[in-house]
Scaffold this active site. Structure first.
Site, mmCIF file in Angstrom:
data_model
loop_
_atom_site.group_PDB
_atom_site.id
_atom_site.type_symbol
_atom_site.label_atom_id
_atom_site.label_comp_id
_atom_site.label_asym_id
_atom_site.label_seq_id
_atom_site.Cartn_x
_atom_site.Cartn_y
_atom_site.Cartn_z
ATOM 1 N N ASP A 139 38.302 37.715 50.457
ATOM 2 C CA ASP A 139 38.078 36.498 51.342
ATOM 3 C C ASP A 139 38.781 35.416 51.280
ATOM 4 O OD1 ASP A 139 36.740 36.018 48.984
ATOM 5 O OD2 ASP A 139 34.798 35.494 49.785
ATOM 6 N N GLU A 140 39.536 35.325 49.801
ATOM 7 C CA GLU A 140 40.181 33.997 49.529
ATOM 8 C C GLU A 140 41.314 33.865 50.299
ATOM 9 O OE1 GLU A 140 40.631 33.564 45.237
ATOM 10 O OE2 GLU A 140 39.084 34.805 44.714
ATOM 11 N N TYR A 191 47.369 33.307 43.690
ATOM 12 C CA TYR A 191 46.818 34.570 43.605
ATOM 13 C C TYR A 191 46.530 34.577 45.227
ATOM 14 C CZ TYR A 191 43.175 37.885 44.286
ATOM 15 O OH TYR A 191 42.256 38.793 44.853
HETATM 16 P P1 NAD Z 1 41.672 44.265 37.990
HETATM 17 O O1 NAD Z 1 42.481 43.005 37.444
HETATM 18 O O2 NAD Z 1 40.453 44.505 37.360
HETATM 19 O O3 NAD Z 1 42.392 45.475 37.807
HETATM 20 C C1 NAD Z 1 43.899 45.478 38.567
HETATM 21 C C2 NAD Z 1 44.399 46.700 38.140
HETATM 22 O O4 NAD Z 1 45.811 46.837 38.614
HETATM 23 C C3 NAD Z 1 44.440 46.978 36.534
HETATM 24 O O5 NAD Z 1 44.125 48.364 36.135
HETATM 25 C C4 NAD Z 1 46.042 46.903 36.175
HETATM 26 O O6 NAD Z 1 46.301 47.668 35.098
HETATM 27 C C5 NAD Z 1 46.444 47.514 37.698
HETATM 28 N N1 NAD Z 1 47.848 46.990 37.763
HETATM 29 C C6 NAD Z 1 48.189 45.522 37.723
HETATM 30 N N2 NAD Z 1 49.579 45.400 38.303
HETATM 31 C C7 NAD Z 1 49.881 46.674 38.495
HETATM 32 C C8 NAD Z 1 51.329 47.087 38.592
HETATM 33 N N3 NAD Z 1 52.408 46.405 38.937
HETATM 34 N N4 NAD Z 1 51.261 48.425 39.042
HETATM 35 C C9 NAD Z 1 50.211 49.314 38.913
HETATM 36 N N5 NAD Z 1 49.134 48.878 38.493
HETATM 37 C C10 NAD Z 1 49.025 47.688 38.334
HETATM 38 O O7 NAD Z 1 41.107 43.790 39.324
HETATM 39 P P2 NAD Z 1 39.957 44.041 40.188
HETATM 40 O O8 NAD Z 1 38.982 42.839 40.098
HETATM 41 O O9 NAD Z 1 39.489 45.460 39.997
HETATM 42 O O10 NAD Z 1 40.648 43.939 41.748
HETATM 43 C C11 NAD Z 1 41.304 45.267 42.392
HETATM 44 C C12 NAD Z 1 41.650 44.738 43.694
HETATM 45 O O11 NAD Z 1 40.512 44.143 44.609
HETATM 46 C C13 NAD Z 1 42.665 43.627 43.659
HETATM 47 O O12 NAD Z 1 43.623 43.794 44.721
HETATM 48 C C14 NAD Z 1 42.268 42.145 44.111
HETATM 49 O O13 NAD Z 1 42.722 41.397 44.637
HETATM 50 C C15 NAD Z 1 40.986 42.816 45.036
HETATM 51 N N6 NAD Z 1 39.721 41.895 45.307
HETATM 52 C C16 NAD Z 1 39.145 41.768 44.035
HETATM 53 C C17 NAD Z 1 37.975 41.025 44.168
HETATM 54 C C18 NAD Z 1 37.120 40.513 43.016
HETATM 55 O O14 NAD Z 1 36.078 39.977 42.958
HETATM 56 N N7 NAD Z 1 37.356 41.289 41.691
HETATM 57 C C19 NAD Z 1 37.369 40.504 45.417
HETATM 58 C C20 NAD Z 1 38.095 41.170 46.480
HETATM 59 C C21 NAD Z 1 39.165 41.703 46.267
HETATM 60 P P1 TYD Z 2 36.590 33.556 39.400
HETATM 61 O O1 TYD Z 2 35.494 34.694 38.854
HETATM 62 O O2 TYD Z 2 37.532 33.295 38.778
HETATM 63 O O3 TYD Z 2 36.763 34.107 40.975
HETATM 64 P P2 TYD Z 2 37.497 33.210 42.221
HETATM 65 O O4 TYD Z 2 38.107 31.943 41.699
HETATM 66 O O5 TYD Z 2 38.390 34.299 42.475
HETATM 67 O O6 TYD Z 2 36.661 32.914 43.126
HETATM 68 O O7 TYD Z 2 35.700 32.425 39.739
HETATM 69 C C1 TYD Z 2 34.525 32.290 40.477
HETATM 70 C C2 TYD Z 2 34.131 30.741 40.425
HETATM 71 O O8 TYD Z 2 33.444 30.494 39.196
HETATM 72 C C3 TYD Z 2 35.137 29.885 40.991
HETATM 73 O O9 TYD Z 2 34.459 28.749 41.511
HETATM 74 C C4 TYD Z 2 35.684 29.289 39.488
HETATM 75 C C5 TYD Z 2 34.492 29.236 38.683
HETATM 76 N N1 TYD Z 2 34.534 29.354 37.278
HETATM 77 C C6 TYD Z 2 34.149 28.584 36.388
HETATM 78 O O10 TYD Z 2 33.487 27.500 36.656
HETATM 79 N N2 TYD Z 2 34.284 28.790 34.956
HETATM 80 C C7 TYD Z 2 34.931 29.987 34.740
HETATM 81 O O11 TYD Z 2 35.258 29.800 33.201
HETATM 82 C C8 TYD Z 2 35.471 30.522 35.745
HETATM 83 C C9 TYD Z 2 36.268 31.831 35.135
HETATM 84 C C10 TYD Z 2 35.527 30.400 36.683
#
Ligand code: NAD
Ligand code: TYD
Length: 339
Positions: free
Chosen positions: A125-126, A149
């Site tokens: 959603d970002e 990002y």
């Molecule tokens: P994460 O950082 O926990 O995991 C990322 C994984 O990708 C790791 O296992 C890492 O080793 C692998 N990776 C990184 N670079 C690589 C490369 N060049 N080749 C192969 N593998 C590689 O991330 P996450 O939080 O599990 O997010 C997964 C996906 O979901 C991402 O695409 C992220 O943008 C998307 N997403 C995350 C959130 C969230 O809140 N975390 C929300 C919406 C979408």
């Molecule tokens: P984050 O988990 O980094 O996710 P995103 O930036 O992708 O939404 O951060 C979630 C929210 O929390 C964001 O508004 C930034 C804030 N935040 C803090 O206030 N302190 C922190 O140490 C971190 C990591 C995030």
């Protein structure tokens, strides 16, 4: 069904792999570079099974991607692999652009050549950027990313779409809100606050803490991706939200209450540059087309997540390697107290 999952050793990818092994009879190939965020411990429960294979490689490596697709002939690719953290993307954008944009390009090209029947791009959603109250992004909202990002994810999302429009590659894009749950690397808000609170460390809140995020439990996200993979239409985008918007400060206070700690641990620190004030999205399209809906309410999800971190202190210790300490110092050491 043979599914190639990229980034399957990360937080959401590993939950998705565990879910596929438990709930389907599909073969799952996990293609992951194992960056600081990738952890094979997250897959210990499935690693020995006959329907799982791990390939240790980089999505930017064209030969490795081609070899994996050539050997496995996947029916679908579900693309999670990314540099996933906004703060790291601000400190060091290069690997973020490389993996998130160039890596997606390499995968799309390989998928096009191999005529893969479904390519699911895991987006966020970002990409919509910060929205004023009471707006909620629908899938046709303009993209307005703010951080390296989110810009890299928006670029990858548009590139994936172009492969449908131009080459008719059967692409489906999902855009999810902020995830939380077990196995999340303790750099993101919720696991960082939980692990710090459990150790009586300071809880660093950026700016005034009134930024709003919509919280989605990780298994609800994985179910949404599976619903879109099975029932989504080619070339379409599906939002996946938790339907639970909360200011960060409320989340932090709930963490403190559930861990039995006092608010004295909160430390207001310098805001993140370009910090998006509010994300909000509507998942009505996915619900209407597939029947998907989030099942976990935030209070239960948070309690469950805290219990998991309390019971997995050894996991936390191991992922907080020297690299984590260097990052922590870089990101927080230079942030002054806001007041
Ligand atoms: P994460 O950082 O926990 O995991 C990322 C994984 O990708 C790791 O296992 C890492 O080793 C692998 N990776 C990184 N670079 C690589 C490369 N060049 N080749 C192969 N593998 C590689 O991330 P996450 O939080 O599990 O997010 C997964 C996906 O979901 C991402 O695409 C992220 O943008 C998307 N997403 C995350 C959130 C969230 O809140 N975390 C929300 C919406 C979408
Ligand atoms: P984050 O988990 O980094 O996710 P995103 O930036 O992708 O939404 O951060 C979630 C929210 O929390 C964001 O508004 C930034 C804030 N935040 C803090 O206030 N302190 C922190 O140490 C971190 C990591 C995030």
């Amino acid at each position: 069904m043979n599914v190639l999952v990229t980034g399957g050793a990360g937080f959401i990818g590993s939950a998705f792999v565990r879910m596929l092994i438990a709930e389907t009879d599909w073969r799952v190939i996990n293609f992951d570079k194992l960056t600081y965020a990738g952890n094979l411990e997250n897959l210990a429960a499935v690693a020995e099974g006959p329907r799982y294979r791990f390939i240790h490689a980089d999505i930017c490596d064209e030969a490795a991607v081609a070899a994996a697709i050539g050997e496995e002939s996947p029916d679908a690719i579900v693309h999670f692999a990314a540099e996933s953290h906004v703060d790291r993307s601000i400190l060091s954008p290069e690997p973020v652009i490389h993996t998130n944009f160039r890596g997606t390009f390499v995968l799309l090209e390989a998928a096009r050549r191999a005529k893969i029947a479904r390519f699911l791009q895991v987006s966020t959603d970002e990409v919509y950027g910060s929205l004023e109250q009471p707006l909620e992004a629908t899938e046709d909202f303009p993209l307005n990313p703010s951080s390296p990002y989110s810009a890299s994810k928006a670029g990858a999302d548009l590139l994936a779409r172009s492969y449908f429009t131009t080459y008719r590659l059967p692409v489906v894009i999902t855009r999810a809100s902020n995830n939380y749950g077990p196995y999340q690397f303790p750099e993101k808000l919720i696991p960082l606050m939980i692990t710090n609170a459990l150790e009586d460390r300071r809880l660093p809140v950026y700016g005034d803490g009134m930024q709003v995020r919509d919280w989605l439990y990780v298994s609800d996200h994985c179910r949404g991706i599976l619903a879109a993979l099975r029932g989504g239409r080619d070339g379409e985008i599906y939002n996946i939200g938790g339907n639970r918007s909360l200011p960060n400060l409320i989340v932090v206070r709930q963490v403190l209450a559930l861990t039995g700690k006092t608010e004295a641990l909160i430390e207001y620190v310098t805001d993140r540059p370009g910090h998006d004030r509010r994300y909000a999205l509507s998942s009505d399209k996915l619900t209407a087309e597939t029947g998907w809906a989030p099942l976990m309410d935030f209070e239960n999800g948070l309690a469950h997540t805290i219990a998991w971190y309390e019971n997995h202190r050894d996991w936390v210790e191991r992922v907080r390697s020297g690299e984590y300490r260097t990052y922590y110092e870089q990101n927080y050491g230079t942030r002054s107290l806001a007041h």
